[in-house]
Scaffold this motif. Structure first.
Motif, PDB file in Angstrom:
ATOM      1  N   PHE A 103     -50.613   9.428  -8.000  1.00 35.10           N
ATOM      2  CA  PHE A 103     -50.243   9.100  -6.616  1.00 35.10           C
ATOM      3  C   PHE A 103     -49.502  10.303  -6.033  1.00 35.10           C
ATOM      4  O   PHE A 103     -49.345  11.335  -6.705  1.00 35.10           O
ATOM      5  CB  PHE A 103     -49.374   7.834  -6.544  1.00 35.10           C
ATOM      6  CG  PHE A 103     -48.342   7.699  -7.625  1.00 35.10           C
ATOM      7  CD1 PHE A 103     -47.203   8.497  -7.626  1.00 35.10           C
ATOM      8  CD2 PHE A 103     -48.504   6.787  -8.650  1.00 35.10           C
ATOM      9  CE1 PHE A 103     -46.255   8.390  -8.617  1.00 35.10           C
ATOM     10  CE2 PHE A 103     -47.553   6.662  -9.662  1.00 35.10           C
ATOM     11  CZ  PHE A 103     -46.421   7.466  -9.633  1.00 35.10           C
ATOM     12  N   GLY A 104     -49.025  10.173  -4.799  1.00 37.72           N
ATOM     13  CA  GLY A 104     -48.385  11.279  -4.116  1.00 37.72           C
ATOM     14  C   GLY A 104     -47.135  11.790  -4.819  1.00 37.72           C
ATOM     15  O   GLY A 104     -46.363  11.022  -5.409  1.00 37.72           O
ATOM     16  N   PHE A 105     -46.925  13.106  -4.761  1.00 34.99           N
ATOM     17  CA  PHE A 105     -45.812  13.787  -5.416  1.00 34.99           C
ATOM     18  C   PHE A 105     -44.459  13.192  -5.030  1.00 34.99           C
ATOM     19  O   PHE A 105     -43.560  13.066  -5.861  1.00 34.99           O
ATOM     20  CB  PHE A 105     -45.865  15.278  -5.053  1.00 34.99           C
ATOM     21  CG  PHE A 105     -44.708  16.094  -5.548  1.00 34.99           C
ATOM     22  CD1 PHE A 105     -44.475  16.256  -6.900  1.00 34.99           C
ATOM     23  CD2 PHE A 105     -43.856  16.717  -4.645  1.00 34.99           C
ATOM     24  CE1 PHE A 105     -43.407  17.026  -7.353  1.00 34.99           C
ATOM     25  CE2 PHE A 105     -42.789  17.489  -5.083  1.00 34.99           C
ATOM     26  CZ  PHE A 105     -42.563  17.648  -6.442  1.00 34.99           C
ATOM     27  N   ALA A 106     -44.296  12.819  -3.765  1.00 36.19           N
ATOM     28  CA  ALA A 106     -43.016  12.283  -3.293  1.00 36.19           C
ATOM     29  C   ALA A 106     -42.637  11.002  -4.035  1.00 36.19           C
ATOM     30  O   ALA A 106     -41.444  10.754  -4.292  1.00 36.19           O
ATOM     31  CB  ALA A 106     -43.060  12.032  -1.792  1.00 36.19           C
ATOM     32  N   GLY A 129     -54.195   3.524 -10.438  1.00 38.72           N
ATOM     33  CA  GLY A 129     -54.555   4.441  -9.358  1.00 38.72           C
ATOM     34  C   GLY A 129     -54.596   3.743  -8.018  1.00 38.72           C
ATOM     35  O   GLY A 129     -54.577   2.507  -7.938  1.00 38.72           O
ATOM     36  N   PRO A 130     -54.671   4.520  -6.949  1.00 40.42           N
ATOM     37  CA  PRO A 130     -54.748   3.934  -5.603  1.00 40.42           C
ATOM     38  C   PRO A 130     -56.052   3.165  -5.406  1.00 40.42           C
ATOM     39  O   PRO A 130     -57.052   3.439  -6.078  1.00 40.42           O
ATOM     40  CB  PRO A 130     -54.699   5.156  -4.681  1.00 40.42           C
ATOM     41  CG  PRO A 130     -54.194   6.273  -5.534  1.00 40.42           C
ATOM     42  CD  PRO A 130     -54.635   5.979  -6.919  1.00 40.42           C
ATOM     43  N   GLY A 131     -56.042   2.224  -4.476  1.00 43.16           N
ATOM     44  CA  GLY A 131     -57.247   1.466  -4.155  1.00 43.16           C
ATOM     45  C   GLY A 131     -58.269   2.315  -3.425  1.00 43.16           C
ATOM     46  O   GLY A 131     -57.987   3.433  -2.979  1.00 43.16           O
ATOM     47  N   VAL A 132     -59.471   1.775  -3.270  1.00 42.48           N
ATOM     48  CA  VAL A 132     -60.585   2.545  -2.708  1.00 42.48           C
ATOM     49  C   VAL A 132     -60.409   2.860  -1.222  1.00 42.48           C
ATOM     50  O   VAL A 132     -61.098   3.725  -0.691  1.00 42.48           O
ATOM     51  CB  VAL A 132     -61.933   1.822  -2.932  1.00 42.48           C
ATOM     52  CG1 VAL A 132     -62.245   1.721  -4.413  1.00 42.48           C
ATOM     53  CG2 VAL A 132     -61.927   0.438  -2.280  1.00 42.48           C
ATOM     54  N   ASP A 133     -59.494   2.187  -0.535  1.00 40.61           N
ATOM     55  CA  ASP A 133     -59.221   2.499   0.868  1.00 40.61           C
ATOM     56  C   ASP A 133     -58.193   3.610   1.021  1.00 40.61           C
ATOM     57  O   ASP A 133     -57.845   3.990   2.139  1.00 40.61           O
ATOM     58  CB  ASP A 133     -58.736   1.257   1.625  1.00 40.61           C
ATOM     59  CG  ASP A 133     -59.897   0.408   2.142  1.00 40.61           C
ATOM     60  OD1 ASP A 133     -60.996   0.965   2.313  1.00 40.61           O
ATOM     61  OD2 ASP A 133     -59.705  -0.791   2.357  1.00 40.61           O
ATOM     62  N   SER A 134     -57.714   4.115  -0.107  1.00 40.32           N
ATOM     63  CA  SER A 134     -56.665   5.135  -0.083  1.00 40.32           C
ATOM     64  C   SER A 134     -57.250   6.539   0.068  1.00 40.32           C
ATOM     65  O   SER A 134     -58.240   6.900  -0.583  1.00 40.32           O
ATOM     66  CB  SER A 134     -55.852   5.073  -1.383  1.00 40.32           C
ATOM     67  OG  SER A 134     -55.053   6.210  -1.540  1.00 40.32           O
ATOM     68  N   ASP A 188     -48.040   2.288  -3.597  1.00 41.10           N
ATOM     69  CA  ASP A 188     -47.704   3.204  -4.692  1.00 41.10           C
ATOM     70  C   ASP A 188     -46.552   2.698  -5.541  1.00 41.10           C
ATOM     71  O   ASP A 188     -46.441   3.042  -6.724  1.00 41.10           O
ATOM     72  CB  ASP A 188     -47.367   4.592  -4.123  1.00 41.10           C
ATOM     73  CG  ASP A 188     -48.584   5.264  -3.509  1.00 41.10           C
ATOM     74  OD1 ASP A 188     -49.693   5.022  -4.002  1.00 41.10           O
ATOM     75  OD2 ASP A 188     -48.432   6.028  -2.543  1.00 41.10           O
ATOM     76  N   ASN A 189     -45.680   1.872  -4.973  1.00 39.43           N
ATOM     77  CA  ASN A 189     -44.570   1.328  -5.749  1.00 39.43           C
ATOM     78  C   ASN A 189     -45.061   0.399  -6.859  1.00 39.43           C
ATOM     79  O   ASN A 189     -44.447   0.316  -7.926  1.00 39.43           O
ATOM     80  CB  ASN A 189     -43.605   0.575  -4.827  1.00 39.43           C
ATOM     81  CG  ASN A 189     -42.863   1.517  -3.897  1.00 39.43           C
ATOM     82  OD1 ASN A 189     -42.229   2.461  -4.351  1.00 39.43           O
ATOM     83  ND2 ASN A 189     -42.964   1.285  -2.608  1.00 39.43           N
ATOM     84  N   VAL A 190     -46.179  -0.280  -6.617  1.00 37.44           N
ATOM     85  CA  VAL A 190     -46.785  -1.137  -7.647  1.00 37.44           C
ATOM     86  C   VAL A 190     -47.265  -0.270  -8.815  1.00 37.44           C
ATOM     87  O   VAL A 190     -47.094  -0.625  -9.986  1.00 37.44           O
ATOM     88  CB  VAL A 190     -47.958  -1.952  -7.058  1.00 37.44           C
ATOM     89  CG1 VAL A 190     -48.718  -2.691  -8.159  1.00 37.44           C
ATOM     90  CG2 VAL A 190     -47.452  -2.942  -6.018  1.00 37.44           C
ATOM     91  N   LEU A 191     -47.848   0.888  -8.500  1.00 37.17           N
ATOM     92  CA  LEU A 191     -48.329   1.807  -9.537  1.00 37.17           C
ATOM     93  C   LEU A 191     -47.157   2.356 -10.345  1.00 37.17           C
ATOM     94  O   LEU A 191     -47.222   2.439 -11.573  1.00 37.17           O
ATOM     95  CB  LEU A 191     -49.117   2.953  -8.902  1.00 37.17           C
ATOM     96  CG  LEU A 191     -50.279   2.558  -7.988  1.00 37.17           C
ATOM     97  CD1 LEU A 191     -50.961   3.797  -7.418  1.00 37.17           C
ATOM     98  CD2 LEU A 191     -51.298   1.700  -8.736  1.00 37.17           C
TER      99      LEU A 191
END
Length: 334
Positions: A208-211, A159-164, A191-194
């Motif tokens: 993460f984001g749909f895009a 998931g995204p980090g807490v600053d996201s 997001d590429n890492v995820l």
């Protein structure tokens, strides 16, 4: 003659130094959301093709990380995948930063698994909460903890980090409290890492984001979500351009923004860039894989910018879960 050439060289050197200094002064600095980054980066590339004397620098430190810099006056614009929060409003006040809030697109948060996952056909909001809420840490570990018929294989969560801003919105929408999440997951602002992590692990799950899902759908499998609300459509809903734009993909659809420092907006280069952004956002947003707003929304945003209308239409409550494009338009028009 030597003196003449020396004087000419010094004059030319001074002129070039002045040109470099002038060009260096024409910088538009942007930071913030990794979700909004592809849109702003695309706008910046197009803009700089027509305005070669202006440099647009776009960073990615997450919505929250970006607001920290923005509210200290370190950047001109902040990309945001959620509205500004009360604590950020206060930080901006403390530093005398006034801001102009401009919606630029609509997006959905995609919940994804590895393509080799052949047991997950959909998830309910309650099941997502069971996976991600703080008390799940150390307890909800296996896929079979969600549904008994699923494999007793350990989940790897991404998931995204807490600053996201995506982290903030997801936790508010699914868990019911912004920032409330289990901590034992692999986090990244990139997001590429995820995407890479999930695509390599059969037992992974992330969001993460749909895009980013669209861009990588050949190595990911999207999970339809059932929010249990009949008005949003019967049964599980998959994120698509249509379900996001019509407000059917709930509660994980949300507006995206840029925030402009009002003082920065007095500079010609920032004015040019923001106008270009709002006038060209619609076709660039769609090209990259986001949901464009109606023309009237961009017109309202441009009017807000030209009038230097500061503040947020969301008050100090931050994200409003489940807001539709129509509701956003109404809020912007008030």
């Amino acid at each position: 003659m030597k003196r003449f050439f020396l004087a000419l060289t010094l004059l030319l050197s001074a002129f070039l130094s002045l040109q470099v200094a002038t060009a260096a002064d024409k910088i538009v600095s942007i930071d913030g959301s990794s979700t909004v980054y592809p849109i702003t980066e695309a706008v910046a590339e197009e803009f700089q093709m027509e305005n070669r004397d202006i440099k647009v620098v776009v960073g990615i430190s997450g919505t929250g990380g970006g607001f920290k810099r923005f509210c200290r006056g370190e950047t001109d614009i902040n990309d945001a995948s959620r509205p500004i929060k009360a604590s950020e409003i206060e930080l901006c006040k403390e530093n005398g930063i006034e801001y102009i809030e401009l919606p630029i697109a609509f997006d959905g948060i995609a919940v994804v698994v590895n393509p080799a996952n052949d047991w997950v056909d959909y998830l309910t909001v309650e099941e997502l909460k069971k996976i991600w809420e703080p008390k799940a840490q150390g307890k909800v570990l296996y896929w079979s903890d969600i549904r008994p018929e699923w494999p007793k294989e350990k989940m790897t969560l991404f998931g995204p980090g807490v600053d996201s801003g995506t982290f903030d919105y997801f936790t508010e929408a699914i868990v019911g409290e912004t920032g409330a999440s289990r901590g034992d997951f692999i986090a990244s602002e990139d997001d590429n890492v995820l995407v890479q992590g999930i695509s390599r692990d059969k037992y992974a799950l992330g969001y993460f984001g749909f895009a980013y899902y669209l861009e990588n759908q050949d190595v990911l499998k999207v999970v339809p979500i059932d929010d249990g609300v009949a008005e949003n459509g019967e049964g599980p809903i998959e994120p698509t351009f249509e379900t996001i734009s019509k407000g059917l993909y709930q509660p994980l659809s949300r507006p995206l923004f840029i925030y402009v420092n009002k003082a920065s907006a007095d500079r010609e280069e920032v004015q040019k860039f923001v106008r270009f952004y709002l006038e060209n956002a619609k076709w660039l947003v769609e090209e990259i894989g986001y949901v464009a707003l109606p023309d009237s929304a961009y017109e309202l945003a441009l009017k807000r910018f030209e009038e230097r209308k500061t503040g947020t239409v969301f008050g100090d409550q931050g994200a409003k879960i489940g807001v539709s494009i129509e509701e956003l338009l109404q809020m912007e028009g008030e």
